[in-house]
Design a protein around this motif. Sequence first.
Motif, PDB file in Angstrom:
ATOM      1  N   TYR A  92     -20.895  -2.551   3.286  1.00 42.77           N
ATOM      2  CA  TYR A  92     -20.932  -3.950   3.702  1.00 42.77           C
ATOM      3  C   TYR A  92     -20.329  -4.851   2.629  1.00 42.77           C
ATOM      4  CZ  TYR A  92     -24.059  -2.499   7.419  1.00 42.77           C
ATOM      5  OH  TYR A  92     -24.590  -1.895   8.519  1.00 42.77           O
ATOM      6  N   ARG A  93     -19.321  -4.356   1.893  1.00 44.48           N
ATOM      7  CA  ARG A  93     -18.767  -5.124   0.779  1.00 44.48           C
ATOM      8  C   ARG A  93     -18.224  -6.467   1.217  1.00 44.48           C
ATOM      9  NH1 ARG A  93     -14.830  -0.688  -1.556  1.00 44.48           N
ATOM     10  NH2 ARG A  93     -14.842  -0.216   0.654  1.00 44.48           N
ATOM     11  N   ASP A  94     -17.457  -6.500   2.298  1.00 47.17           N
ATOM     12  CA  ASP A  94     -16.836  -7.750   2.727  1.00 47.17           C
ATOM     13  C   ASP A  94     -17.885  -8.778   3.150  1.00 47.17           C
ATOM     14  OD1 ASP A  94     -14.336  -6.635   2.261  1.00 47.17           O
ATOM     15  OD2 ASP A  94     -14.184  -5.862   4.314  1.00 47.17           O
ATOM     16  N   LYS A  95     -18.870  -8.344   3.914  1.00 42.00           N
ATOM     17  CA  LYS A  95     -19.915  -9.263   4.379  1.00 42.00           C
ATOM     18  C   LYS A  95     -20.765  -9.763   3.217  1.00 42.00           C
ATOM     19  CE  LYS A  95     -20.260  -7.260   8.982  1.00 42.00           C
ATOM     20  NZ  LYS A  95     -21.101  -6.569   9.958  1.00 42.00           N
ATOM     21  N   ILE A  96     -21.108  -8.854   2.285  1.00 40.94           N
ATOM     22  CA  ILE A  96     -21.929  -9.242   1.140  1.00 40.94           C
ATOM     23  C   ILE A  96     -21.176 -10.228   0.256  1.00 40.94           C
ATOM     24  CG2 ILE A  96     -22.944  -8.388  -1.007  1.00 40.94           C
ATOM     25  CD1 ILE A  96     -23.745  -5.860   0.534  1.00 40.94           C
ATOM     26  N   MET A  97     -19.893  -9.959   0.043  1.00 41.08           N
ATOM     27  CA  MET A  97     -19.098 -10.863  -0.783  1.00 41.08           C
ATOM     28  C   MET A  97     -18.994 -12.248  -0.150  1.00 41.08           C
ATOM     29  SD  MET A  97     -16.190  -8.232  -2.184  1.00 41.08           S
ATOM     30  CE  MET A  97     -15.222  -9.485  -2.978  1.00 41.08           C
ATOM     31  N   ALA A  98     -18.856 -12.308   1.159  1.00 46.50           N
ATOM     32  CA  ALA A  98     -18.785 -13.600   1.852  1.00 46.50           C
ATOM     33  C   ALA A  98     -20.110 -14.351   1.729  1.00 46.50           C
ATOM     34  CB  ALA A  98     -18.420 -13.384   3.317  1.00 46.50           C
ATOM     35  N   ILE A  99     -21.229 -13.648   1.891  1.00 46.04           N
ATOM     36  CA  ILE A  99     -22.549 -14.282   1.786  1.00 46.04           C
ATOM     37  C   ILE A  99     -22.763 -14.822   0.383  1.00 46.04           C
ATOM     38  CG2 ILE A  99     -25.032 -13.832   1.800  1.00 46.04           C
ATOM     39  CD1 ILE A  99     -24.472 -11.781   4.061  1.00 46.04           C
TER      40      ILE A  99
ATOM     41  N   LYS B  92     -20.413   6.922  -2.461  1.00 41.06           N
ATOM     42  CA  LYS B  92     -20.994   7.822  -1.469  1.00 41.06           C
ATOM     43  C   LYS B  92     -21.996   8.694  -2.191  1.00 41.06           C
ATOM     44  CE  LYS B  92     -17.814   8.320   2.308  1.00 41.06           C
ATOM     45  NZ  LYS B  92     -17.140   9.258   3.171  1.00 41.06           N
ATOM     46  N   ARG B  93     -23.197   8.736  -1.679  1.00 36.54           N
ATOM     47  CA  ARG B  93     -24.242   9.590  -2.223  1.00 36.54           C
ATOM     48  C   ARG B  93     -24.740  10.485  -1.094  1.00 36.54           C
ATOM     49  NH1 ARG B  93     -27.811   5.517  -6.035  1.00 36.54           N
ATOM     50  NH2 ARG B  93     -26.120   5.019  -7.476  1.00 36.54           N
ATOM     51  N   LYS B  94     -24.660  11.772  -1.345  1.00 39.48           N
ATOM     52  CA  LYS B  94     -25.045  12.777  -0.345  1.00 39.48           C
ATOM     53  C   LYS B  94     -24.298  12.558   0.967  1.00 39.48           C
ATOM     54  CE  LYS B  94     -29.568  13.457  -2.367  1.00 39.48           C
ATOM     55  NZ  LYS B  94     -31.008  13.399  -2.179  1.00 39.48           N
ATOM     56  N   GLY B  95     -23.033  12.149   0.872  1.00 43.27           N
ATOM     57  CA  GLY B  95     -22.197  11.949   2.044  1.00 43.27           C
ATOM     58  C   GLY B  95     -22.406  10.633   2.768  1.00 43.27           C
ATOM     59  N   LYS B  96     -23.345   9.818   2.311  1.00 42.68           N
ATOM     60  CA  LYS B  96     -23.633   8.538   2.973  1.00 42.68           C
ATOM     61  C   LYS B  96     -23.058   7.384   2.144  1.00 42.68           C
ATOM     62  CE  LYS B  96     -26.861  10.610   5.548  1.00 42.68           C
ATOM     63  NZ  LYS B  96     -27.512  10.526   6.751  1.00 42.68           N
ATOM     64  N   PRO B  97     -22.432   6.398   2.787  1.00 48.74           N
ATOM     65  CA  PRO B  97     -21.869   5.269   2.040  1.00 48.74           C
ATOM     66  C   PRO B  97     -22.965   4.283   1.615  1.00 48.74           C
ATOM     67  CG  PRO B  97     -21.476   4.987   4.372  1.00 48.74           C
ATOM     68  CD  PRO B  97     -22.121   6.330   4.208  1.00 48.74           C
ATOM     69  N   ILE B  98     -22.836   3.746   0.396  1.00 49.35           N
ATOM     70  CA  ILE B  98     -23.739   2.710  -0.086  1.00 49.35           C
ATOM     71  C   ILE B  98     -22.935   1.645  -0.803  1.00 49.35           C
ATOM     72  CG2 ILE B  98     -25.748   4.218  -0.319  1.00 49.35           C
ATOM     73  CD1 ILE B  98     -25.239   4.213  -3.333  1.00 49.35           C
ATOM     74  N   THR B  99     -23.476   0.453  -0.866  1.00 48.67           N
ATOM     75  CA  THR B  99     -22.887  -0.654  -1.593  1.00 48.67           C
ATOM     76  C   THR B  99     -23.838  -1.017  -2.727  1.00 48.67           C
ATOM     77  OG1 THR B  99     -21.903  -1.454   0.458  1.00 48.67           O
ATOM     78  CG2 THR B  99     -21.965  -2.984  -1.382  1.00 48.67           C
ATOM     79  N   ILE B 100     -23.302  -1.156  -3.931  1.00 55.60           N
ATOM     80  CA  ILE B 100     -24.123  -1.446  -5.103  1.00 55.60           C
ATOM     81  C   ILE B 100     -23.700  -2.789  -5.687  1.00 55.60           C
ATOM     82  CG2 ILE B 100     -24.770  -0.686  -7.418  1.00 55.60           C
ATOM     83  CD1 ILE B 100     -24.152   2.161  -6.508  1.00 55.60           C
TER      84      ILE B 100
END
Length: 108
Positions: free
Chosen positions: A88-95, A41-49
Amino acid sequence: MDLKDQLKNLFPDHESENIEEQEDISDIWLQDDPILCKYEKRKGKPITILEGYTGATEDFKLLAKELKQTLSVGGSFKDDKIIIQGDYRDKIMAILKDKGFNVKRVGG
């Protein structure tokens, strides 16, 4: 009467060509080590790296662009990391698994 029949009526001398369908194989280099998928979370917003890709930088940029278009989200490519807005960890991992990458989920 379908489209092929209509075209045959309009152009009786034309011979149709059989177009072979190509598989959706990307030119991106696949590696043995897993790509790390993190959540922050950066500045309260979720991100996926995504990090840990050892191939060419241009391939990783193409992968970032394709992921952003597939998920319809924003993101960027900085310091050999793909940053996707949202969790979007689950979707990215599936892709990535469908593409043949090894993916490791880090944190939570």
